[in-house]
Structures are given as C-alpha cells and as structure tokens.
Design an enzyme around this catalytic site. Structure first.
Site, mmCIF file in Angstrom:
data_model
loop_
_atom_site.group_PDB
_atom_site.id
_atom_site.type_symbol
_atom_site.label_atom_id
_atom_site.label_comp_id
_atom_site.label_asym_id
_atom_site.label_seq_id
_atom_site.Cartn_x
_atom_site.Cartn_y
_atom_site.Cartn_z
ATOM 1 N N SER A 259 -13.032 -34.255 5.755
ATOM 2 C CA SER A 259 -13.226 -33.179 6.718
ATOM 3 C C SER A 259 -14.705 -33.063 7.034
ATOM 4 C CB SER A 259 -12.718 -31.854 6.140
ATOM 5 O OG SER A 259 -13.665 -31.373 5.205
ATOM 6 N N LYS A 260 -14.988 -32.218 8.019
ATOM 7 C CA LYS A 260 -16.384 -32.042 8.427
ATOM 8 C C LYS A 260 -17.244 -31.611 7.242
ATOM 9 C CE LYS A 260 -16.141 -31.267 13.323
ATOM 10 N NZ LYS A 260 -15.616 -30.240 14.182
ATOM 11 N N ARG A 261 -16.652 -30.844 6.348
ATOM 12 C CA ARG A 261 -17.403 -30.337 5.205
ATOM 13 C C ARG A 261 -17.856 -31.439 4.250
ATOM 14 N NH1 ARG A 261 -13.317 -27.362 3.298
ATOM 15 N NH2 ARG A 261 -12.334 -27.474 5.332
#
Ligand code: GLU
Length: 519
Positions: A259-261
């Site tokens: 994910s972006k995280r």
C-alpha cells in the site's frame, strides 16, 4: 449476456487522478493495451475525476506522461478525442443523472434525503452494536411518488441502488470463475451524489457501456464492488463486458498487500519505489518495467523471461493470467533492466544516458560524446543512473586523488594487498613506460603494462589495480586499457603524476611516523 472473447477488443484504462502512476495502474493499462493491440481493437484512456475531494493536482499529467513513456499509447482519450468522448468524467457530468433516473423508474434505485447528520448518527449506532457500516434503508421505504415530488421541489438528495434483499448474484470473472454473493450483503450504494455527480460505481458502468468496452481489466481491489456493477448492468439490461480482476501485489516480503503506506519502508530498503516517475528517475528503462510488470500475474510458458513490447503484443493472452497475488520483487527489476540495457544499440543507450549525465552535473555532455564510452559500461551498469558514477570522470579535466582510495583499493583490498612503497616504485616505472606508448590505444597500453608486470615480478592484477587507482582515483572503473585510451595520453599522465604525488605524501608521513616511534 457477456461480450464475446472473439473479435477486436475495446479496452480502457480508467485512472482516477488521485496520485502518481504506480506499477499497479501501469500493469492494468499494459494488459488492456496488449489485449487491444493483439486483437486489432482499441485502447482508451478515461479520466475518472468525479471525486473532487481526492483530486491531486498534476496527477492527470503524471498518469499520461507515465503511460506515454512506457509506450502504452491510447487510441481514444481526453487529449486525442475519439467517437465516444468526452473521455474525462467531469465533462460528462450531464449524462449520468438520466441513467440514475432510469434506474429509479425501473425500481432498481431510489431517492434518499437523509442528512449527513442522520447518516453520522446511524453509523455511530452501528459501530456501537458492532454492525457492518451500511445504509439502513430509511428512505427506501418512502412512497416513490412523494419522493419524486420532494426532488422536484429542490430538496437535497442522492440516488441509491436498491439492492435486492433476497437471493444471490453471480458475476463471472474471467480468471477467477463465478463469484457469488448474497444480495443481503450488498449495500444500497450511492449512485448519484447530492452535487449531481455520479459515484464511481454509476459512472464506470455507464461509461464502459457507452464507450462500448468489451473487456474490463482492473485491480483486484474492485472485486468487493464487482457484484454491484453486475447488478447495475443487469438492471439496465446491458451486455456485460468480460471481467478480469488482476492479481494483487504483495510487499517485497510477501507478507500483506502493498500500500501507499509501505512506500517509506520500500525506500529504506534501498529500492526506487512503485511510482513510475521514481523508477524512471532511478534509471530504469520503460522496456524493463513493462517486462517486469507483465510477468507479475501473467506468464507465457513459465520459461521465457525476456519480452519486448512487440513480443508481449504477440504473446499476451487472458488465458495465461493468474489470479494469485505476487510479491513485488525489485531484484527482478534490476535483472530485467540489465537484460534490456544490454539489448539497446549503442546509439540508443548513449541517447538515453544524456539526461542522467546532465543531472549529475555534466551539463554539456552529448550523445555523441557518450558513444565511445557506451561499449565500456553497457554490461556494467544496472541502471542509467549508474553511468555518471561509473564514467563521469571521462568528462573531468582534473580529479581529486585521495589517500583513502589508495588505502582501500590497494593496501587493504583483499585481492590486491599491495604496500605503498611497492606501489610507488611500480607506478614510477609505469609513468616512464606510458610515455613511450605510441600510438596510444588499448592494445598497446595492455602490451606495455603486461610486459612491465613481468619485469617487475608483480602480478598483473596488482599492477593494474595500482594503475587504476593512481590514474582515476578510484577502485572501480570501466576496463582499464580502454579507459586509459579514451582519457588520452596527456590526461592519463597528468592524473598519474598527481596520483604519485599523493602516494609520495602518504609514504613520507609513514616514514615520519616510524621515525617518531620509540625504538
Ligand atoms: N477509477 C478507478 C480507479 O482508479 C477505475 C477502476 C476500474 O478500472 O474500473 O481505480
């Protein structure tokens, strides 16, 4: 009824301009593009920008620029137009209300007047009771005639899908087979928002239909609302596209969805990341990126690994897509980059290196200047960005010699272990011998230095390492003799002299230190 598998496919990439193009989007676009090219159909770009709150300025340009750079060209799109435009949903806003109302009339949707405040309280209650968050059906029970009057009177409202309460729905995903869910588990999703704009769910279905899309290839994150989309197609009575939900990407560790995280984590591991712009800047070739992402979730025969875009167009097929998630493997990207770098013509590679030399501060370097250097580095670089680090010194008039380089690459180097005094004596001889080399070319340089290594009784590896450090000030460079040949006689001798001076200084301080030491 579903579109047939035969005949030209009309496919689309439908990004929301909410961030930079990443490998997940690029792969959906690539596969859609390949299918269209392979079948002689069309590939469309449609910008899904109805969610103004999530709009990221510049992302639309980034998406287009990234696709173009990858060589994923669209036949119809917001910039080039086409027979089914406009291709930006914000410019199609007037279109969707009619379809939402058609569903209301047919009894598949209803007007909802719930205020944000009521919805907030409803969600709060559901949270306390541990219930899944979903619309409680309050306005579903309104008399349709009365609801219509309220709408006409201008009362704020949305249009919601009227999910059946009984039975099940089965959608067919091409690579996953039938997917069945109970209708009671489907929310009464909003189709048209209070600002009159459609949600993704309504817009995607209406546009895919109006644009005559035959195959929808998209990320597996849309599987959860896939049943809703199937319901909508059937409610309209439209022919469904062939649905393909592509495999998810897992973190490099294989543990969990990427994910972006995770971006920071990935960068800390030393990787360029998942955004196309970052990979481009890190010196990866579009050919390598396409090859890499194509093999995440697709294979040709489980053996072939090198694919050009032309190969992919010829060999791609939906049948060989795999639904299982795959871990993103950045080492593989390096591997593919190496393969594609080596496959480039010297002229092509030289041209692509230019911006990287400019960025590294060699602002006047041209492709022509780089052409003679390319054969020396083509097999030694992993990315285009490696090249200035490895070969930038060719464009320096002078370099900095450091004692540390001599220490690291001669004295302490595992395979060299040459003491400073021996190195100094040998390099003085090298200096004399090189003055005699004529003509100045790699062959003559090698012959001269090999002969000298014999005379000195010094292993070629040791002597050559000493020459490399003393001339270039570094332990790693392109092949030595070609390097000296390209540097030219004057520069080689000048740099060697400077190297000798540094060495002399190191020797002097060594003697000082041993004299100062107590006997
Ligand atoms: N706008 C959606 C997205 O950005 C498109 C999904 C689809 O291809 O249907 O993910």
């Amino acid at each position: 009824m579903t579109h047939s598998m035969q005949g030209p496919a009309r496919t689309r990439f439908a990004p929301s301009p909410t961030g930079w193009l990443h490998i997940g989007g690029a792969r959906a676009a690539l596969f859609s593009f390949l299918l269209a090219r392979k079948t002689g159909g069309q590939f469309l770009l449609r910008i899904e920008d109805t969610d103004r709150k999530r709009y990221v300025p510049g992302s639309e340009e980034d998406l287009m620029e990234g696709l173009r750079w990858l060589g994923i060209h669209w036949d119809e799109g917001p910039d080039v137009g086409g027979p089914y435009g406009p291709y930006r949903q914000s410019q199609r806003a007037h279109l969707y209300r009619k379809y939402a109302e058609e569903l209301v009339k047919k009894g598949h949707a209803y007007y909802c007047f719930c205020t944000p405040e009521r919805l907030r309280r409803m969600r709060e209650r559901q949270r306390k009771l541990g219930l899944p968050p979903r619309y409680d059906g309050h306005c579903r029970r309104l008399d349709p005639e009365e609801a219509r009057k309220r709408v006409e009177a201008g009362e704020p409202h949305v249009v919601r899908f009227k999910a059946p309460r009984e039975g099940t729905i089965t959608g067919h995903d091409f690579i996953r087979g039938p997917i069945t869910v109970a209708n009671k588990d489907i929310d009464d999703y909003i189709l048209l928002k209070s600002d009159g704009l459609p949600t993704y769910h309504l817009a995607v279905v209406v546009d895919d239909h109006l644009m005559r899309i035959t195959h929808v290839l998209r990320g597996a994150e849309w599987l959860s609302t896939f049943p809703l989309h199937v319901h909508l197609y059937r409610a309209f009575g439209w022919e469904e596209p062939v649905w393909v939900h592509l495999s998810t990407f897992l973190k490099p560790s294989g543990k969990g969805k990427i994910s972006k995280r995770d971006m920071e984590e990935i960068r800390k591991m030393g990787y360029a990341g998942v955004f196309i712009r970052d990979l481009r800047e890190a010196g990866y070739l579009p050919e390598a990126i396409n090859n890499w992402i194509a093999l995440m979730g697709w294979s040709y025969d489980d053996r072939t690994e090198f694919f050009t875009m032309q190969d992919l167009i010829e060999k791609f097929s939906l049948e060989r897509l795999k639904p299982s998630p795959a871990a993103v493997n950045f080492d593989k990207l390096d591997h593919f980059n190496g393969l594609h770098l080596r496959a480039l013509s010297p002229e092509d590679l030289a041209r692509r290196l230019v911006p990287f030399f400019h960025k590294a501060g060699y602002t006047h370097v041209t492709a022509e200047d780089l052409l003679p250097i390319v054969p020396l580095i083509q097999t030694r670089i992993h990315t285009l960005a490696d090249a200035p680090r490895l070969a930038g010194f060719f464009f320096e008039e002078d370099i900095q010699h450091t004692p540390e380089a001599f220490e690291e690459f001669l004295v302490r180097h595992k395979k060299v272990k040459l003491d400073l005094a021996t190195a100094y004596r040998a390099l003085q001889k090298v200096y004399q011998r090189l003055q005699e080399v004529d003509p100045w070319n790699a062959e003559n340089l090698e012959a001269a230095l090999r002969a000298l290594s014999e005379e000195l009784g010094l292993k070629p590896r040791k002597l050559f390492s000493a020459v490399r450090v003393a001339v270039t000030g570094r332990g790693v460079s392109p092949p030595l003799f070609e390097t000296l040949a390209l540097l030219g006689k004057a520069r080689t001798l000048r740099w060697l002299r400077q190297g000798l001076e540094v060495l002399a200084g190191m020797l002097a301080s060594q003697t000082d230190a041993s004299e100062a030491a107590p006997a």
